[in-house]
Design a protein around this motif. Sequence first.
Motif, PDB file in Angstrom:
ATOM      1  N   GLU A  10      -7.251   5.713  -4.558  1.00 51.43           N
ATOM      2  CA  GLU A  10      -7.218   6.729  -3.426  1.00 51.43           C
ATOM      3  C   GLU A  10      -7.004   8.596  -3.909  1.00 51.43           C
ATOM      4  O   GLU A  10      -5.966   8.831  -3.750  1.00 51.43           O
ATOM      5  N   GLU A  47       0.675  -1.062  -0.633  1.00 52.35           N
ATOM      6  CA  GLU A  47       0.152  -0.048   0.341  1.00 52.35           C
ATOM      7  C   GLU A  47       0.996   0.813  -0.070  1.00 52.35           C
ATOM      8  O   GLU A  47       0.203   2.176   0.016  1.00 52.35           O
ATOM      9  N   LYS A  60      -5.068  -0.503  -4.853  1.00 46.17           N
ATOM     10  CA  LYS A  60      -5.407   0.816  -3.479  1.00 46.17           C
ATOM     11  C   LYS A  60      -5.673   1.998  -4.984  1.00 46.17           C
ATOM     12  O   LYS A  60      -4.657   2.086  -5.726  1.00 46.17           O
TER      13      LYS A  60
END
Length: 440
Positions: A437, A129, A435
Motif C-alpha cells: 500500500e 501487516e 501488503k
Amino acid sequence: MLKTSLLSATALLFVAPTFAQQSSTNAPAIVTAIRAGKLVDVDAGRVLSNQVIVIRDGKIESIGANPAIPAGAAVIDLSKMTVLPGLIDCHTHLADGDHDLNHDPFNQLRRSASTVALESVANARIFLEEGFTSVRDVGVYRALNDVALRDAINHGYFVGPRMFVAGAYITITGGAGAMTGAAADITLPLDLRYGEANSPWEARQKVRLLAHDGADHIKVLSTGAVLTHGSHPSSTEFTQEELNALVDEANHFGLRVEAHAHGAEGIKNAIRAGVASIEHAEMMDDEAFALAKQHGTYLDMDIYDEECIQEDGRLGLEPADFLEHDRELGELQRTNFTKAVKAGMKMSFGTDAGVCKYEYSSRRFAFMVKYGMTPMQAIQSATSNAADLLGKADLLGSLKAGKYADVIAVNGDPLTDIHVIEHVAFVMKEGKVYKNEPSK
Ligand SMILES: [Zn+2]
C-alpha cells in the motif's frame, strides 16, 4: 492436495497485483527484484541509496547498487520508499486469543482452547501487516496453542509472522506463569498447568517434554509477575539450582532460554544460570548490569506496556492487584532502560504484545528513542540484535545475500522520524508479498 490448493489460494490472495502478473511465468524458480530508494543496512548502521535486491525462491540472492536483474524477474518498485529488514518482536503472546478478553488471565477458563486458538488467527495477521515477519513468542496459557499457530502459519492455512514458540511457561506452582485464582480444591486441565515444576529434576523433565512437543526455545519465570494473581514481581521464584538444571537441560536440546524477571535476585539467578535474555528487567541493580555484561545476556525491556496497563486501569479493565503490582515498576523500568542503553548492554525489541493491543506494537520504537536509543539502535534491536538473540543471524535480521527475503518498506525516513515505522506500507515474508500500500 488440500494443502497445495490452500497454499496457492493464499498466494493469489495476498500477492500484490503487479507481482502476481509479472511472476506468472513457467520458470521453475520465482525471481523478484526490489528497487529500493533508500535501504537501511542495519549491520553497518548506515543507509544506502538506490539499491536493488534480487530474490530467488524466498531468499536474497544478491543486493547492491547494480546487480544484474535476471531476465523474467518480477520488479517491485520501492524507489520512493525506505526499505528495511522485516521486524522481529522478541516478546509476544500471539496465541492467547483476543486482547480485549485478556486483562484477567482467568478469562481463559471461560473459553475453550479452540476458541482461543481461532481468536489468535487475527493476532497473527495484524502482526505481519505491522511489518513483523518473525516473532519469538514467549508463552501461552493453554499449552501448545502457540505450536499449533506456528505450524498452521507455516502450512499456509492463514497468514502471520514466522513464529518461534515456547510451548508453555515453566513456572513454580502458584508462580508467575501459573493460572492462579481458582479455589484450592479445583484441578485445572493439564494444558493450563503444563509447565509447572518444583525441583531441578522437574525442571529438566518439563524441558524434555517441551523439546519433544516442538518448542523452539524455553520460557522460564524466575520472579513473580505483575499480571498474575497471588504473585509479586519482586519475589524470587525458582532457586539457582533449579535454574541451572533447566538451562543445562535446554542446552542438551540446543534450545535457548529466556527468563521473565522483575526482581533483582531473580534477574541475577537467571543470568548466572546462562539464559539468553532477561524479559522485563525492571529492578536491575549494579551487580545485575555487571553480570549481564559479563555473560552477554540480552535485556528485553517492554517499556511501552506501562501506557496500556495504566490506561486499562483508568478504564476499569485491569484487576486491582495487577495495578498495585505495577505501581512504580513502569518508571523504574524506563530509568533502567536509559541506563542500559548508556552502558552499551545488548538489547532486543520485545513488546509483550497481548498486554497492549496487537496493533500497538510499533509504538514501542518511539519510546525506545524517547528513553535514550538512536532511531538506528531501536531498529537494530528489532532486526540484527533480535536475530542474534534467536540464534538465527544467518537467516534473519538484515538484508544480505543468503538470508530470507523478509523485507518491509515505509514512506519517509525512520532515522529522522521514528514514528514513520508505525505505518509500514509494504511487507514481504520469505519472498512473498503480503501488503503493498505505497500511498499509506
Ligand atoms: Zn510476556
